[in-house]
Design a protein around this motif. Structure first.
Motif, PDB file in Angstrom:
ATOM      1  N   THR A 240       0.792  -1.082   0.026  1.00 27.20           N
ATOM      2  CA  THR A 240       0.134   0.048  -0.083  1.00 27.20           C
ATOM      3  C   THR A 240       0.941   1.325   0.073  1.00 27.20           C
ATOM      4  N   PRO A 241       0.729   1.954  -1.040  1.00 33.33           N
ATOM      5  CA  PRO A 241       1.830   3.220  -1.160  1.00 33.33           C
ATOM      6  C   PRO A 241       1.096   4.289  -0.150  1.00 33.33           C
ATOM      7  N   LEU A 280       3.951   1.269  -8.780  1.00 35.39           N
ATOM      8  CA  LEU A 280       4.023   0.585  -7.487  1.00 35.39           C
ATOM      9  C   LEU A 280       4.428   1.307  -6.422  1.00 35.39           C
ATOM     10  N   SER A 281       4.063   0.740  -5.200  1.00 30.99           N
ATOM     11  CA  SER A 281       4.106   1.161  -3.931  1.00 30.99           C
ATOM     12  C   SER A 281       5.703   1.384  -3.871  1.00 30.99           C
ATOM     13  N   ASN A 282       6.452   2.416  -3.216  1.00 31.13           N
ATOM     14  CA  ASN A 282       7.780   2.567  -3.388  1.00 31.13           C
ATOM     15  C   ASN A 282       8.655   1.468  -2.343  1.00 31.13           C
ATOM     16  N   ALA A 283       8.004   0.668  -1.683  1.00 28.45           N
ATOM     17  CA  ALA A 283       8.339  -0.479  -0.881  1.00 28.45           C
ATOM     18  C   ALA A 283       8.635  -1.597  -1.723  1.00 28.45           C
ATOM     19  N   VAL A 335      -2.990  -3.443 -15.804  1.00 28.46           N
ATOM     20  CA  VAL A 335      -3.276  -2.985 -14.175  1.00 28.46           C
ATOM     21  C   VAL A 335      -3.152  -4.293 -13.444  1.00 28.46           C
ATOM     22  N   PHE A 336      -2.396  -4.319 -12.278  1.00 31.39           N
ATOM     23  CA  PHE A 336      -2.617  -5.352 -11.300  1.00 31.39           C
ATOM     24  C   PHE A 336      -3.391  -4.947 -10.169  1.00 31.39           C
ATOM     25  N   SER A 337      -4.718  -5.274  -9.864  1.00 33.49           N
ATOM     26  CA  SER A 337      -5.485  -4.910  -9.099  1.00 33.49           C
ATOM     27  C   SER A 337      -4.879  -4.746  -7.646  1.00 33.49           C
ATOM     28  N   GLY A 338      -4.803  -3.808  -7.011  1.00 42.15           N
ATOM     29  CA  GLY A 338      -4.091  -3.709  -5.793  1.00 42.15           C
ATOM     30  C   GLY A 338      -2.693  -3.575  -5.467  1.00 42.15           C
ATOM     31  N   LEU A 339      -1.870  -3.660  -6.695  1.00 40.68           N
ATOM     32  CA  LEU A 339      -0.661  -3.571  -6.494  1.00 40.68           C
ATOM     33  C   LEU A 339      -0.248  -2.251  -7.374  1.00 40.68           C
ATOM     34  N   GLY A 340      -0.769  -2.013  -8.471  1.00 40.56           N
ATOM     35  CA  GLY A 340      -0.521  -0.679  -9.317  1.00 40.56           C
ATOM     36  C   GLY A 340      -0.550  -1.129 -10.671  1.00 40.56           C
ATOM     37  N   TRP A 341       0.273  -0.590 -11.553  1.00 38.20           N
ATOM     38  CA  TRP A 341       0.091  -0.846 -13.119  1.00 38.20           C
ATOM     39  C   TRP A 341       1.635  -0.465 -13.903  1.00 38.20           C
ATOM     40  N   VAL A 342       1.721  -1.028 -14.995  1.00 36.82           N
ATOM     41  CA  VAL A 342       3.103  -1.014 -15.797  1.00 36.82           C
ATOM     42  C   VAL A 342       2.553  -0.425 -17.029  1.00 36.82           C
ATOM     43  N   THR A 343       2.957   0.561 -17.646  1.00 38.34           N
ATOM     44  CA  THR A 343       2.971   1.062 -18.546  1.00 38.34           C
ATOM     45  C   THR A 343       3.796   0.881 -19.846  1.00 38.34           C
TER      46      THR A 343
END
Length: 368
Positions: A240-241, A280-283, A335-343
């Motif tokens: 979670t970011p 994605l979250s920076n962590a 889009v990876f639901s709940g993780l973020g996305w890759v463009t």
């Protein structure tokens, strides 16, 4: 003789002392008191904090069905970082003629490159595609307080003197939003001073407004394809970011793989050398490997090099399911639901995305 059921004087819920995260929890010591109050009401009364509780699908349907019988404004809160994962399907069917105000929360997490106007436009279009026709669409950051005043003005305008019902999934920041509204509306911590907040069978929390109407907080609803359900509390902090997302760019050759911890994976199959931009979250740890080594690496390193999930979370962790996509249009987000996305910036790539069974993965026109 069977124990008599004890009810909370605040919301009427049946008191239980075993499960701190479930409805009606009170510490065992509370049972000795004359007036017994559940932890959720206690926190609301003393700290003005609304706590999220989880509901079963059946409870959720009861709430939704009840919204059709009331006359009020429905405020639906979604997490813009996990728009699809935090969407409540079918809300329009249940609310009858009541207008819905759609609020996207956590705008402070979006990279600066995302233009506010474009994001709102995108949300409107997404809502339409998902079968919702909101009266208005707003963006806020409940945690930072950005645009909350504007949201309060909109609520005031659209409610027309009626009650307000706030709905949303778990983890969208619904409680943070309500707490922020209470704080800004009263300018003080003690909004709810009576010892008795009338509860309903739904365990909605009623927050009185000045004109005799009320703002109702409905409990957070669990959406089963949220990634959050597949990780423990510790790992949830990782995915979670907390602050603005810093994109990471990978130049990939064909037949290379990216692992997002052990929660998801992206295979770049075909399309020449190109860049993939990860939001994605920076962590979150991202690992690159050759596609031919990826399966073996996952088997060997899940819970170690590839985490979350951590070692202690592996039991019952679902297998990853493969979804293949051919990217036909320019600038597309995977889009990876709940993780973020890759463009992916140019068309012509063939990729495979892996997510835990039950989690959604999809393509959309790029946000950025």
């Amino acid at each position: 003789m069977e124990n008599m059921k004890v009810h909370c004087i605040g919301c009427g819920v049946v008191i239980q002392t075993d499960q701190p995260n479930e409805l009606g929890y009170a510490p065992p010591s509370a049972l000795n008191k004359e007036q017994i109050i559940c932890q959720r009401c206690f926190r609301l009364k003393h700290y003005n904090e609304v706590q999220d509780v989880s509901l079963t699908d059946e409870d959720f349907l009861k709430i939704l069905n009840q919204l059709g019988d009331v006359d009020g404004l429905i405020v639906k809160i979604v997490d813009i970082f996990d728009f699809n994962g935090s969407w409540l399907p079918g809300l329009q069917r249940f609310v009858g003629k009541n207008p819905i105000l759609l609020i996207g929360n956590k705008e402070d997490l979006l990279p600066k490159a995302v233009k506010r106007k474009k994001m709102i436009q995108w949300m409107k279009q997404q809502a339409k595609e998902l079968g919702l026709d909101p009266i208005d669409v707003l963006l806020v950051s409940a945690a930072k307080g950005h645009s909350v005043d504007e949201a309060m003005e909109a609520i005031e305008q659209y409610r027309n003197g009626r009650d307000v019902y706030v709905v949303g999934c778990t983890n969208v920041g619904k409680s943070t939003f309500i707490n922020r509204v209470i704080k800004q509306a009263t300018g003080e911590q003690e909004l709810i001073t009576t010892s008795h907040f009338p509860g309903t069978t739904l365990d909605m929390i009623e927050i009185p407004l000045d004109d005799g109407t009320a703002l109702y907080d409905t409990p957070g609803i669990i959406n089963h394809h949220q990634m959050a359900h597949f990780v423990g509390k510790k790992d949830l902090k990782v995915i979670t970011p907390k602050k603005e997302i810093k994109p990471i760019i990978f130049q990939l050759n064909e037949e290379q793989t990216l692992f997002f911890g052990g929660l998801a994976r992206l295979d770049y199959i075909k399309g020449g050398r190109r860049s993939f931009v990860c939001y994605l979250s920076n962590a979150m740890q991202i690992h690159r490997t050759k596609l031919e080594n990826a399966d073996a690496l996952y088997e060997r390193q899940l819970g170690d090099l590839l985490q979350p999930p951590g070692k202690d979370e592996l039991e019952g962790f679902p297998e990853l399911v493969r979804h293949e996509f051919s990217i036909k249009e320019g600038k597309t987000d995977i889009v990876f639901s709940g993780l973020g996305w890759v463009t992916v910036n140019e068309p012509g790539a063939i990729v495979a995305a892996y997510v835990p069974k039950g989690v959604h993965v999809m393509l959309r026109k790029s946000l950025i």
